[in-house]
Design a protein around this motif. Structure first.
Motif, PDB file in Angstrom:
ATOM      1  N   GLU A  48       6.155 -14.871  -7.823  1.00 13.84           N
ATOM      2  CA  GLU A  48       4.779 -14.381  -7.754  1.00 13.84           C
ATOM      3  C   GLU A  48       3.950 -15.191  -6.764  1.00 13.84           C
ATOM      4  OE1 GLU A  48       1.143 -13.043 -10.725  1.00 13.84           O
ATOM      5  OE2 GLU A  48       2.875 -14.137 -11.517  1.00 13.84           O
ATOM      6  N   SER A  49       4.122 -16.516  -6.778  1.00 13.95           N
ATOM      7  CA  SER A  49       3.369 -17.367  -5.863  1.00 13.95           C
ATOM      8  C   SER A  49       3.743 -17.082  -4.411  1.00 13.95           C
ATOM      9  CB  SER A  49       3.631 -18.840  -6.196  1.00 13.95           C
ATOM     10  OG  SER A  49       2.998 -19.691  -5.266  1.00 13.95           O
ATOM     11  N   ALA A  50       5.058 -16.949  -4.158  1.00 13.19           N
ATOM     12  CA  ALA A  50       5.511 -16.657  -2.797  1.00 13.19           C
ATOM     13  C   ALA A  50       5.001 -15.304  -2.336  1.00 13.19           C
ATOM     14  CB  ALA A  50       7.034 -16.706  -2.728  1.00 13.19           C
ATOM     15  N   ALA A  51       5.007 -14.321  -3.237  1.00 13.36           N
ATOM     16  CA  ALA A  51       4.527 -12.984  -2.883  1.00 13.36           C
ATOM     17  C   ALA A  51       3.041 -13.008  -2.531  1.00 13.36           C
ATOM     18  CB  ALA A  51       4.786 -12.009  -4.021  1.00 13.36           C
ATOM     19  N   ARG A  52       2.275 -13.800  -3.249  1.00 13.13           N
ATOM     20  CA  ARG A  52       0.849 -13.895  -2.934  1.00 13.13           C
ATOM     21  C   ARG A  52       0.630 -14.565  -1.577  1.00 13.13           C
ATOM     22  NH1 ARG A  52      -2.420 -12.240  -6.761  1.00 13.13           N
ATOM     23  NH2 ARG A  52      -1.610 -11.974  -8.898  1.00 13.13           N
ATOM     24  N   THR A  53       1.428 -15.580  -1.297  1.00 13.10           N
ATOM     25  CA  THR A  53       1.321 -16.227   0.013  1.00 13.10           C
ATOM     26  C   THR A  53       1.684 -15.248   1.126  1.00 13.10           C
ATOM     27  OG1 THR A  53       1.829 -18.400  -0.918  1.00 13.10           O
ATOM     28  CG2 THR A  53       2.178 -18.104   1.455  1.00 13.10           C
ATOM     29  N   VAL A  54       2.798 -14.535   0.947  1.00 12.09           N
ATOM     30  CA  VAL A  54       3.229 -13.556   1.948  1.00 12.09           C
ATOM     31  C   VAL A  54       2.180 -12.461   2.094  1.00 12.09           C
ATOM     32  CG1 VAL A  54       4.944 -11.784   2.488  1.00 12.09           C
ATOM     33  CG2 VAL A  54       5.684 -14.016   1.627  1.00 12.09           C
ATOM     34  N   GLY A  55       1.697 -11.946   0.970  1.00  9.68           N
ATOM     35  CA  GLY A  55       0.722 -10.866   1.018  1.00  9.68           C
ATOM     36  C   GLY A  55      -0.558 -11.253   1.725  1.00  9.68           C
ATOM     37  N   SER A  56      -0.959 -12.510   1.575  1.00  6.87           N
ATOM     38  CA  SER A  56      -2.213 -12.953   2.188  1.00  6.87           C
ATOM     39  C   SER A  56      -2.102 -13.095   3.699  1.00  6.87           C
ATOM     40  CB  SER A  56      -2.640 -14.292   1.578  1.00  6.87           C
ATOM     41  OG  SER A  56      -1.751 -15.334   1.960  1.00  6.87           O
ATOM     42  N   LYS A  57      -0.871 -13.133   4.228  1.00  9.07           N
ATOM     43  CA  LYS A  57      -0.679 -13.371   5.667  1.00  9.07           C
ATOM     44  C   LYS A  57      -0.022 -12.211   6.410  1.00  9.07           C
ATOM     45  CE  LYS A  57      -2.277 -17.535   5.125  1.00  9.07           C
ATOM     46  NZ  LYS A  57      -3.629 -17.868   5.604  1.00  9.07           N
ATOM     47  N   MET A  58       0.759 -11.382   5.722  1.00 10.61           N
ATOM     48  CA  MET A  58       1.521 -10.362   6.438  1.00 10.61           C
ATOM     49  C   MET A  58       0.602  -9.282   7.007  1.00 10.61           C
ATOM     50  SD  MET A  58       3.331  -8.166   3.394  1.00 10.61           S
ATOM     51  CE  MET A  58       2.372  -7.137   2.280  1.00 10.61           C
ATOM     52  N   THR A  59       1.085  -8.629   8.037  1.00 11.50           N
ATOM     53  CA  THR A  59       0.332  -7.567   8.695  1.00 11.50           C
ATOM     54  C   THR A  59       0.867  -6.207   8.276  1.00 11.50           C
ATOM     55  OG1 THR A  59       1.820  -7.689  10.600  1.00 11.50           O
ATOM     56  CG2 THR A  59      -0.198  -9.012  10.687  1.00 11.50           C
ATOM     57  N   ALA A  60       0.105  -5.163   8.549  1.00 14.03           N
ATOM     58  CA  ALA A  60       0.544  -3.806   8.225  1.00 14.03           C
ATOM     59  C   ALA A  60       1.857  -3.496   8.932  1.00 14.03           C
ATOM     60  CB  ALA A  60      -0.523  -2.802   8.645  1.00 14.03           C
ATOM     61  N   GLY A  61       2.737  -2.796   8.218  1.00 12.58           N
ATOM     62  CA  GLY A  61       4.037  -2.439   8.769  1.00 12.58           C
ATOM     63  C   GLY A  61       5.140  -3.415   8.442  1.00 12.58           C
ATOM     64  N   THR A  62       4.801  -4.531   7.796  1.00 11.56           N
ATOM     65  CA  THR A  62       5.800  -5.539   7.438  1.00 11.56           C
ATOM     66  C   THR A  62       6.721  -5.009   6.343  1.00 11.56           C
ATOM     67  OG1 THR A  62       4.304  -7.358   7.993  1.00 11.56           O
ATOM     68  CG2 THR A  62       6.129  -7.869   6.500  1.00 11.56           C
TER      69      THR A  62
ATOM     70  N   ALA B 230       2.038  -0.766  -1.176  1.00 16.83           N
ATOM     71  CA  ALA B 230       3.463  -0.672  -0.857  1.00 16.83           C
ATOM     72  C   ALA B 230       3.859   0.778  -0.649  1.00 16.83           C
ATOM     73  CB  ALA B 230       4.289  -1.281  -1.986  1.00 16.83           C
ATOM     74  N   GLY B 231       4.640   1.021   0.366  1.00 15.15           N
ATOM     75  CA  GLY B 231       5.090   2.375   0.673  1.00 15.15           C
ATOM     76  C   GLY B 231       4.169   3.107   1.614  1.00 15.15           C
ATOM     77  N   GLU B 232       2.963   2.569   1.808  1.00 16.23           N
ATOM     78  CA  GLU B 232       2.020   3.161   2.746  1.00 16.23           C
ATOM     79  C   GLU B 232       1.695   2.189   3.882  1.00 16.23           C
ATOM     80  OE1 GLU B 232      -1.402   4.533   0.676  1.00 16.23           O
ATOM     81  OE2 GLU B 232      -0.252   5.793  -0.721  1.00 16.23           O
TER      82      GLU B 232
ATOM     83  N   ALA C 119      11.901  -6.190 -11.935  1.00 20.10           N
ATOM     84  CA  ALA C 119      10.947  -7.253 -11.607  1.00 20.10           C
ATOM     85  C   ALA C 119      10.358  -7.104 -10.208  1.00 20.10           C
ATOM     86  CB  ALA C 119      11.611  -8.619 -11.750  1.00 20.10           C
ATOM     87  N   THR C 120      11.108  -6.533  -9.278  1.00 19.33           N
ATOM     88  CA  THR C 120      10.560  -6.335  -7.931  1.00 19.33           C
ATOM     89  C   THR C 120       9.307  -5.468  -8.001  1.00 19.33           C
ATOM     90  OG1 THR C 120      12.749  -6.567  -6.909  1.00 19.33           O
ATOM     91  CG2 THR C 120      11.036  -5.487  -5.604  1.00 19.33           C
ATOM     92  N   ARG C 121       9.378  -4.386  -8.784  1.00 16.31           N
ATOM     93  CA  ARG C 121       8.225  -3.500  -8.920  1.00 16.31           C
ATOM     94  C   ARG C 121       7.136  -4.113  -9.800  1.00 16.31           C
ATOM     95  NH1 ARG C 121       9.841   1.686  -7.270  1.00 16.31           N
ATOM     96  NH2 ARG C 121      12.087   2.033  -7.307  1.00 16.31           N
ATOM     97  N   GLU C 122       7.544  -4.837 -10.842  1.00 13.51           N
ATOM     98  CA  GLU C 122       6.584  -5.319 -11.828  1.00 13.51           C
ATOM     99  C   GLU C 122       5.862  -6.599 -11.417  1.00 13.51           C
ATOM    100  OE1 GLU C 122       9.272  -3.727 -15.623  1.00 13.51           O
ATOM    101  OE2 GLU C 122       8.649  -5.826 -15.483  1.00 13.51           O
ATOM    102  N   VAL C 123       6.545  -7.449 -10.642  1.00 13.81           N
ATOM    103  CA  VAL C 123       5.990  -8.763 -10.307  1.00 13.81           C
ATOM    104  C   VAL C 123       5.763  -8.926  -8.803  1.00 13.81           C
ATOM    105  CG1 VAL C 123       6.378 -11.260 -10.437  1.00 13.81           C
ATOM    106  CG2 VAL C 123       7.116  -9.786 -12.324  1.00 13.81           C
ATOM    107  N   PHE C 124       6.810  -8.664  -8.032  1.00  6.82           N
ATOM    108  CA  PHE C 124       6.766  -8.917  -6.590  1.00  6.82           C
ATOM    109  C   PHE C 124       5.768  -8.002  -5.893  1.00  6.82           C
ATOM    110  CE2 PHE C 124       9.000  -8.633  -2.321  1.00  6.82           C
ATOM    111  CZ  PHE C 124       8.749  -9.943  -1.950  1.00  6.82           C
ATOM    112  N   VAL C 125       5.871  -6.706  -6.127  1.00  6.44           N
ATOM    113  CA  VAL C 125       5.009  -5.738  -5.437  1.00  6.44           C
ATOM    114  C   VAL C 125       3.534  -5.887  -5.793  1.00  6.44           C
ATOM    115  CG1 VAL C 125       4.494  -3.283  -5.171  1.00  6.44           C
ATOM    116  CG2 VAL C 125       6.847  -4.081  -5.007  1.00  6.44           C
ATOM    117  N   PRO C 126       3.177  -5.981  -7.084  1.00 15.43           N
ATOM    118  CA  PRO C 126       1.758  -6.146  -7.400  1.00 15.43           C
ATOM    119  C   PRO C 126       1.145  -7.394  -6.770  1.00 15.43           C
ATOM    120  CG  PRO C 126       2.956  -5.480  -9.353  1.00 15.43           C
ATOM    121  CD  PRO C 126       3.991  -5.779  -8.309  1.00 15.43           C
ATOM    122  N   ALA C 127       1.918  -8.494  -6.722  1.00 16.20           N
ATOM    123  CA  ALA C 127       1.392  -9.713  -6.107  1.00 16.20           C
ATOM    124  C   ALA C 127       1.175  -9.514  -4.613  1.00 16.20           C
ATOM    125  CB  ALA C 127       2.339 -10.882  -6.354  1.00 16.20           C
TER     126      ALA C 127
END
Length: 467
Positions: A136-150, A179-181, A162-170
């Protein structure tokens, strides 16, 4: 904001993806490494987490001529990698230095990558439940920096869903994207085997999955350019997640069976290894051997599967029973040791036991989650004086983790029994007769994995025990 992965995938970088339900993706297994066109290699890949999974993966993509960013929050790890030092012991300093790869603690570098692969630890908590705080922490870090299309790909071991329940929401919460758009998601379970030179990233078939068929194919092609053994396209993310935990749960079950046999046959005064050798002459017998079950996968992954199954209303009794059996083996090893000392007419509170090999498996120095620590604890409960030696493990780490005296230079002087717990190759060079002569009178040898021939050991003067 939608907390689930959308089946609609309209990529914003100019590449169009059609709508594909997850169930329409057919599993496929590739063959040899496939060529990737030069335009595809212009992509930058960021690997988040540079441990025994992430670093070999980063190096593998760099060898395949991708631009690679290696990101980790541990400053000392990154400093050593920047200095060209292999921090895992499974690669080489040259491998760490070669290729277009940069190591950084700056999360801002994530924005430069079209693909971000997250390979962070997923331990269990004190109640044997999944601990996904690193994911979850890594996903939040990635989400805060990644650009559209990543495209974000999780490699950490998780329970199905867990990918859908934890990783994607973070990712969504931190990015403000969907996600998906706006960005895309896949899952590819790690299959790292530390200490095994014959099974590197390139040599093991890679299971991959994506939120739809187009994303799956895109991810598969990236991995196919790195993995010589080929890629298996799982039909859904949940299948890929489940495949990882099942791989190791199966091994846990089989080892638990032979461990239970070992204890049962010990009570019958029958040699369990002779029994397994005889049974193994049948063509369809699976060859598993008793032993301690430590490390980061086999004793952990079954709990992930059991957690998800129990949550959905089915209690997996066999999975949990296997864990109980394998967790009991350190106590059984201690009992074998005490029995051997008694046969040697030793007074327990005056006995000295030397444990050889403290890592969780041969040929590695990793003592994390090593069940040898439990053997040491069980022996000290008998008031036995225990010492340890491991040529690959860090002595200071051993002292802190195991809480025992560590020999920095191997000495058998005054030792009453040896517990060969982890048979590193260095121990194969021992002259058993010379070792026995260096020990106290009538010594014992507890060979946990059965790596030494019993007749050789007894001829050398040992009272011999094994699982």
């Amino acid at each position: 904001m939608n907390p689930t992965i959308s089946d609609t995938d309209n990529r914003t970088d100019g590449r169009e993806h059609d709508r594909y339900p997850l169930s329409r993706t057919e599993p496929q297994t590739g063959g040899k490494r496939k060529a990737v066109d030069e335009s595809a290699r212009n992509a930058t890949i960021c690997v988040v987490g540079l441990g025994y999974v992430g670093l070999p993966l980063a190096v593998g993509f760099a060898r395949a001529d991708y631009r690679v960013i290696g990101y980790d929050v541990d400053e000392s790890t990154v400093e050593r990698l920047q200095a060209g030092i292999d921090t895992t012991g499974d690669l080489s300093d040259d491998a760490v230095r070669d290729g277009d790869i940069s190591y950084t603690t700056s999360a801002g570098a994530i924005a430069d990558a079209e693909y971000v692969i997250v390979a962070v630890p997923t331990p269990i908590d004190d109640r044997n439940g999944p601990n996904l705080e690193h994911v979850e922490s890594a996903a939040r870090t990635v989400g805060s920096k990644m650009t559209a299309g990543t495209t974000a790909i999780l490699e950490s071991t998780v329970y199905p869903g867990a990918t859908r329940e934890v990783f994607v929401p973070a990712l969504e919460d931190a990015s403000g994207m969907t996600a998906g758009e706006d960005f895309f998601v896949g899952y590819s379970p790690e299959r790292a085997t530390p200490g095994d030179e014959d099974r590197s990233v390139e040599d093991v078939v890679k299971v991959v999955s994506g939120q739809n068929e187009k994303v799956l194919e895109d991810i598969a092609q990236r991995y196919e350019s790195v993995v010589d053994a080929g890629v298996h396209r799982a039909p859904s993310i949940e299948v890929a997640e489940a495949s990882k935990v099942v791989e190791n749960a199966q091994r846990d079950l089989n080892i638990a069976f032979v461990n239970e046999l070992s204890v049962a046959f010990d009570q019958m005064d029958v040699d369990a290894r002779d029994v397994l050798e005889a049974a193994g002459t049948k063509w369809n017998f699976h060859d598993y051997r008793p032993g301690l079950v430590g490390g980061h996968c086999i004793p952990v992954d079954p709990y992930f599967l059991a957690y998800r199954s129990s949550r959905d209303g089915f209690e997996p009794e066999l999975l949990r029973r296997s864990r109980v059996v394998n967790e009991s083996i350190p106590d059984h090893v201690a009992e074998l040791t005490i029995g051997a000392l008694n046969e040697c007419h030793k007074t327990l509170c005056e006995s000295r036991v030397l444990v050889l090999g403290l890592a969780y498996k041969p040929n590695v120095g990793d003592i994390r989650n090593s069940k040898v620590a439990d053997v040491v604890d069980a022996l000290t409960d008998y008031d036995v004086d225990v010492e340890g030696f491991d040529p690959l493990a860090d002595d200071d780490d051993v002292r802190e983790t195991f809480g025992l005296d560590v020999q920095e230079r191997l000495s058998f002087d005054g030792i009453d029994a040896i517990v060969l717990a982890t048979p590193h190759p260095e121990f194969e060079q021992f002259d058993l007769e010379a070792v026995a002569n260096a020990l106290a009178e009538t010594p014992a040898l507890i060979d946990v994995t059965g790596s030494i021939d019993e007749d050789v050991a007894t001829d050398a003067g040992f009272v011999y025990r094994t699982l």
